[in-house]
Design an enzyme around this catalytic site. Structure first.
Site, short mmCIF file in Angstrom:
data_model
loop_
_atom_site.label_atom_id
_atom_site.label_comp_id
_atom_site.label_asym_id
_atom_site.label_seq_id
_atom_site.Cartn_x
_atom_site.Cartn_y
_atom_site.Cartn_z
N LYS A 69 0.81 -1.23 0.00
CA LYS A 69 0.00 0.00 0.00
C LYS A 69 0.85 1.28 0.00
CE LYS A 69 -4.13 -2.03 2.06
NZ LYS A 69 -5.14 -1.96 3.13
N ASP A 106 -9.85 2.71 2.37
CA ASP A 106 -9.94 2.11 3.71
C ASP A 106 -10.51 3.12 4.70
OD1 ASP A 106 -8.85 -0.39 3.04
OD2 ASP A 106 -6.80 0.32 3.28
P1 NDP Z 1 0.62 -3.83 9.80
O1 NDP Z 1 1.60 -4.97 9.64
O2 NDP Z 1 0.89 -2.55 9.12
O3 NDP Z 1 0.47 -3.54 11.40
C1 NDP Z 1 0.33 -4.58 12.32
C2 NDP Z 1 -0.04 -4.01 13.68
O4 NDP Z 1 -0.34 -5.12 14.56
C3 NDP Z 1 1.08 -3.21 14.35
O5 NDP Z 1 0.53 -2.16 15.09
C4 NDP Z 1 1.72 -4.26 15.28
O6 NDP Z 1 2.35 -3.69 16.41
C5 NDP Z 1 0.47 -5.00 15.72
N1 NDP Z 1 0.76 -6.34 16.23
C6 NDP Z 1 1.20 -7.39 15.50
N2 NDP Z 1 1.36 -8.46 16.31
C7 NDP Z 1 1.01 -8.06 17.57
C8 NDP Z 1 0.97 -8.71 18.84
N3 NDP Z 1 1.30 -9.99 18.96
N4 NDP Z 1 0.56 -8.00 19.91
C9 NDP Z 1 0.21 -6.70 19.78
N5 NDP Z 1 0.23 -6.02 18.60
C10 NDP Z 1 0.64 -6.70 17.51
O7 NDP Z 1 -0.79 -4.45 9.40
P2 NDP Z 1 -2.10 -3.70 8.88
O8 NDP Z 1 -2.31 -2.47 9.66
O9 NDP Z 1 -2.07 -3.60 7.41
O10 NDP Z 1 -3.23 -4.80 9.23
C11 NDP Z 1 -3.55 -5.13 10.57
C12 NDP Z 1 -4.63 -6.21 10.59
O11 NDP Z 1 -5.82 -5.72 9.99
C13 NDP Z 1 -4.25 -7.46 9.78
O12 NDP Z 1 -4.66 -8.60 10.49
C14 NDP Z 1 -5.04 -7.36 8.52
O13 NDP Z 1 -5.39 -8.62 8.03
C15 NDP Z 1 -6.26 -6.59 8.97
N6 NDP Z 1 -6.81 -5.78 7.88
C16 NDP Z 1 -8.11 -5.98 7.51
C17 NDP Z 1 -8.69 -5.22 6.52
C18 NDP Z 1 -10.11 -5.45 6.16
O14 NDP Z 1 -10.52 -5.02 5.08
N7 NDP Z 1 -10.88 -6.10 7.00
C19 NDP Z 1 -7.93 -4.17 5.81
C20 NDP Z 1 -6.57 -4.02 6.29
C21 NDP Z 1 -6.05 -4.81 7.28
P3 NDP Z 1 3.93 -3.31 16.38
O15 NDP Z 1 4.01 -1.95 15.75
O16 NDP Z 1 4.30 -3.32 17.82
O17 NDP Z 1 4.63 -4.38 15.59
#
Ligand code: NDP
Length: 285
Positions: A69, A106
């Site tokens: 993205k 989004d």
């Molecule tokens: P990113 O990889 O950009 O961000 C992931 C986020 O999750 C970060 O804030 C990360 O924290 C956090 N995270 C990951 N693992 C953990 C953990 N074990 N404990 C706490 N925090 C955690 O992903 P996206 O923002 O693109 O997507 C996030 C979720 O949303 C995904 O599961 C994706 O599938 C879903 N999604 C769904 C959409 C829909 O249309 N329904 C659209 C876009 C996304 P840190 O910074 O500390 O690593």
């Protein structure tokens, strides 16, 4: 007339529900004689070359998903103010002479799913790409937004860039939006990895979980038990997809058809459809 192609780009992209959802929408609108929507797997390092190739191969537009993205926005020749402010694009439209227009659906898609009136206060969990879109959208809609993230410095950076507040502990709010990937793989870890207990969910009138999985997520199961209005990740997917459909075709998106198609590949889900555009309020209001 040659078919104008649409598609979804990502890596991996095998599990995307967008092809089923968008194809059903095109058929319902009688546009399947004009457009066809497909899945395009783009290996790492190949986004720029792929966009160039698609533009020359009759593609009209594409959705962009993980992990492209941000790069998609950088490669576009023009961008909407929303995509620019968020720093990511999930919708590209090809124009003449190599032009690529970037949009981000989004952000408005989340507001569409929440309905009117928008919340006055919101807590966003996460600081990745989807959290940026959610925080931006809610802030633009007039909400006071707090952001919590596992890595606090990332929340602070997001907060400074988007004019919201970073918090170290979850704050009370009308809406809680989970934009972390917690709950995707192992539902049992949900309340170990998120900074709140299941009982604390009761303080949010509405809980949105961007994550979706077969059987629904533990976060929404627990929120539902506590009487919160629940919006699941499939409704979020449908709403962003509907906005993309409208950008490309200029037609209203058939939301119910899209919901049904998105959910039919998800037949084990126990979650009910979230009522469209209902506004923020308790589930039984
Ligand atoms: P990113 O990889 O950009 O961000 C992931 C986020 O999750 C970060 O804030 C990360 O924290 C956090 N995270 C990951 N693992 C953990 C953990 N074990 N404990 C706490 N925090 C955690 O992903 P996206 O923002 O693109 O997507 C996030 C979720 O949303 C995904 O599961 C994706 O599938 C879903 N999604 C769904 C959409 C829909 O249309 N329904 C659209 C876009 C996304 P840190 O910074 O500390 O690593």
């Amino acid at each position: 007339m040659a078919l104008r192609k649409l598609g979804v780009l990502g890596w991996p992209v095998d599990h995307s529900r967008s092809p089923a959802m968008q194809s059903a929408a095109l058929a319902a609108a009688g546009l399947d004689v004009e457009y066809a929507y497909e899945r395009v797997a783009v290996p790492p390092g190949e986004l720029a070359g792929t966009l160039h190739r698609l533009a020359g191969a009759g593609f009209h537009g594409v959705n962009v998903t993980i992990p492209y993205k941000e790069e998609a926005l950088a490669l576009a020749t023009e961008a909407s103010p929303v995509a620019r402010a968020i720093g990511a694009a999930n919708t590209l439209t090809f124009g003449p002479a190599g032009a690529i227009r970037a949009d981000n659906t989004d952000a408005p898609g989340l507001l569409d799913a929440l309905g009117d009136p928008p919340p006055r206060t919101a807590l966003v969990l996460g600081a990745g790409g989807s959290a940026r879109a959610a925080a931006y959208a809610l802030r633009q809609a007039g909400a006071a937004v707090a952001v919590w993230n596992r890595s606090p410095e990332r929340a602070r950076r997001l907060a400074a860039e988007l004019g919201v507040a970073a918090v170290e502990r979850p704050a009370r709010a009308e809406v809680l939006v989970n934009c972390t990937s917690v709950g995707l793989q192992d539902p049992d870890t949900t309340f170990k990895e998120l900074p709140l207990t299941s009982d604390e969910l009761g303080q949010y009138a509405c809980v949105v979980d961007l994550v979706y999985r077969s059987g629904g997520t533990e976060l929404l199961h627990q929120a539902e038990r506590r009487g919160c209005r629940c919006v699941d990740g499939l409704e979020i997917l449908v709403r962003q997809g509907a906005r993309s459909f409208e950008i490309w075709t200029g037609r209203s998106a058939p939301l119910d058809v899209m919901r049904q198609a998105a959910r039919s590949e998800h037949s084990h889900s126990q979650l009910p459809l979230s009522p469209p555009g209902r506004g923020v309020g308790p589930a039984d209001a």
